[in-house]
Design a protein around this motif. Structure first.
Motif, PDB file in Angstrom:
ATOM      1  N   ASN A 117       0.926  -1.156  -0.217  1.00 13.28           N
ATOM      2  CA  ASN A 117       0.086  -0.076   0.020  1.00 13.28           C
ATOM      3  C   ASN A 117       1.081   1.090   0.111  1.00 13.28           C
ATOM      4  OD1 ASN A 117       0.742   0.616   2.613  1.00 13.28           O
ATOM      5  ND2 ASN A 117      -0.829  -0.632   3.535  1.00 13.28           N
ATOM      6  N   GLU A 118       0.301   2.442   0.030  1.00 16.31           N
ATOM      7  CA  GLU A 118       1.138   3.719  -0.189  1.00 16.31           C
ATOM      8  C   GLU A 118       1.964   3.889   1.094  1.00 16.31           C
ATOM      9  OE1 GLU A 118       2.477   6.783  -2.046  1.00 16.31           O
ATOM     10  OE2 GLU A 118       0.981   5.431  -2.865  1.00 16.31           O
ATOM     11  N   LEU A 119       1.585   3.493   2.200  1.00 16.19           N
ATOM     12  CA  LEU A 119       2.683   3.775   3.453  1.00 16.19           C
ATOM     13  C   LEU A 119       3.847   2.561   3.304  1.00 16.19           C
ATOM     14  CD1 LEU A 119      -0.136   3.982   6.261  1.00 16.19           C
ATOM     15  CD2 LEU A 119       1.389   6.065   5.200  1.00 16.19           C
ATOM     16  N   GLN A 120       3.543   1.661   2.871  1.00 16.85           N
ATOM     17  CA  GLN A 120       4.532   0.597   2.536  1.00 16.85           C
ATOM     18  C   GLN A 120       5.510   1.264   1.456  1.00 16.85           C
ATOM     19  OE1 GLN A 120       1.996  -2.854   2.143  1.00 16.85           O
ATOM     20  NE2 GLN A 120       2.858  -3.872   3.875  1.00 16.85           N
ATOM     21  N   ALA A 121       4.982   1.491   0.491  1.00 14.38           N
ATOM     22  CA  ALA A 121       5.653   2.007  -0.629  1.00 14.38           C
ATOM     23  C   ALA A 121       6.477   3.398   0.063  1.00 14.38           C
ATOM     24  CB  ALA A 121       4.822   2.440  -1.769  1.00 14.38           C
ATOM     25  N   ALA A 122       6.078   3.966   0.700  1.00 16.11           N
ATOM     26  CA  ALA A 122       6.958   4.890   1.101  1.00 16.11           C
ATOM     27  C   ALA A 122       8.303   4.521   1.794  1.00 16.11           C
ATOM     28  CB  ALA A 122       6.120   5.885   2.125  1.00 16.11           C
ATOM     29  N   VAL A 123       7.773   3.450   2.712  1.00 13.86           N
ATOM     30  CA  VAL A 123       9.053   2.826   3.544  1.00 13.86           C
ATOM     31  C   VAL A 123      10.029   2.228   2.603  1.00 13.86           C
ATOM     32  CG1 VAL A 123       9.565   1.206   5.332  1.00 13.86           C
ATOM     33  CG2 VAL A 123       7.503   2.468   5.624  1.00 13.86           C
ATOM     34  N   ASP A 124       9.466   1.635   1.511  1.00 13.81           N
ATOM     35  CA  ASP A 124      10.255   0.922   0.433  1.00 13.81           C
ATOM     36  C   ASP A 124      11.165   2.009  -0.032  1.00 13.81           C
ATOM     37  OD1 ASP A 124       9.200  -1.600   0.793  1.00 13.81           O
ATOM     38  OD2 ASP A 124       7.799  -1.187  -0.600  1.00 13.81           O
ATOM     39  N   ALA A 125      10.719   3.183  -0.579  1.00 13.21           N
ATOM     40  CA  ALA A 125      11.519   4.120  -0.910  1.00 13.21           C
ATOM     41  C   ALA A 125      12.472   4.809  -0.141  1.00 13.21           C
ATOM     42  CB  ALA A 125      10.407   5.470  -1.448  1.00 13.21           C
TER      43      ALA A 125
END
Length: 307
Positions: A117-125
């Motif tokens: 999800n968007e929060l996980q994508a932010a952490v991935d980045a």
């Protein structure tokens, strides 16, 4: 018993040289190596920045498509390739594709990205930013040298305006534990100019600036004032190229998280801590003496609760 800072200062000295020969430089570092040397025109800097930000896609574009994406002419792309040392765009693209393919091979699986999800994508980045920084630290010589210079500058001026105030305040707060005269500048305009001129008159030689997006005109002007006053500038920012980097003697280009409404700064925060570590290593006797004095004062006045 030594404080956590004292223990880490004794145990965590940065070692010079590559620590892991299997770890290659981060893609952004490789691109900076290609683009940082020559003096590029504003249009050429736009091309370079587009390639840095979109390497996995841009490396496979035709010269026509790349020119269209950046908003320049095809001859401008050809001149850019020559300016950074290639016989033409095909030779440059071959080098870019090699970097892009290594980036794709080392990145997270597409299926995993699609499931996040968007929060996980932010952490991935942010994890990717930290991985890039880790690869940069495989050869810490430049960081060690800047740490020595900052440690020797008395006073040492630290600049951070607008959104960058928090990074500058963190660095200055910690640096005062190990350095005798740290001067924090968080207001622009004539207030900043006065502080910089006073620091130079007092014998300071370096200014450390933090500048995260959005980049303010007042930061650029302040760097120019510092340079004209005779201070050298070390800059921690997200862009390796552009007007701000042009005013710095040394630039650490560190990725920021931009997947959420407001940016996040995991990698710049680690960079600030690494610079502090380099300063402690530069003068370990002074570091130890100052930390011991601080611990005595903290104990005397009961600054902290006992865990």
């Amino acid at each position: 018993m030594p404080s956590p800072q004292q223990a880490r200062a004794q145990a965590s000295a940065i070692t010079s040289g590559k620590t892991d020969p299997e770890v290659g430089a981060a893609p952004t570092s490789q691109l900076r190596e290609l683009f940082d040397g020559p003096r590029l025109s504003p249009g050429q800097r736009r091309i370079a920045q587009y390639l840095i930000e979109h390497i996995t896609e841009a490396a496979f574009l035709s010269i026509t498509d790349l020119a269209e994406r950046v908003g320049v002419s095809q001859p401008s792309v050809t001149r850019f390739a020559a300016a950074v040392g290639f016989s033409g765009y095909p030779a440059l693209r071959e080098r870019l594709q090699a970097i892009a393919l290594r980036t794709l091979a080392g990145g997270p699986a597409a299926a995993e990205v699609n499931r996040s999800n968007e929060l996980q994508a932010a952490v991935d980045a942010e994890i990717e930013n930290l991985e890039n920084l880790r690869r940069d630290f495989a050869d810490p010589d430049r960081l060690i040298e800047v740490g020595r210079e900052l440690s020797a500058s008395t006073p040492l001026t630290v600049l951070g305006l607008r959104i960058s105030v928090s990074l500058a305040e963190y660095f200055a707060y910690a640096a005062r534990r190990i350095h005798p005269d740290v001067r924090l500048v968080t207001r622009g305009g004539s207030v900043a100019y006065d502080a910089i001129l006073q620091s130079r008159e007092a014998g300071g030689t370096w200014l450390l600036a933090f500048d995260m997006p959005r980049h303010a005109h007042e930061t650029l002007t302040t760097l120019r004032v510092a340079r004209s006053a005779g201070l050298k500038v070390a800059l921690v920012t997200d862009l390796a190229l552009g007007a701000l980097a042009d005013e710095a003697d040394i630039t650490f280009a560190i990725g920021t998280g931009s997947r959420l409404v407001f940016d996040s700064y995991a990698a710049p925060g680690v960079m600030a801590a690494a610079l502090l570590q380099a300063m402690t290593d530069a003068d370990p006797e002074r570091t130890q003496a100052r930390l011991e004095d601080y611990e005595q004062i903290a104990e005397q006045h009961q600054f902290f609760m006992r865990d």
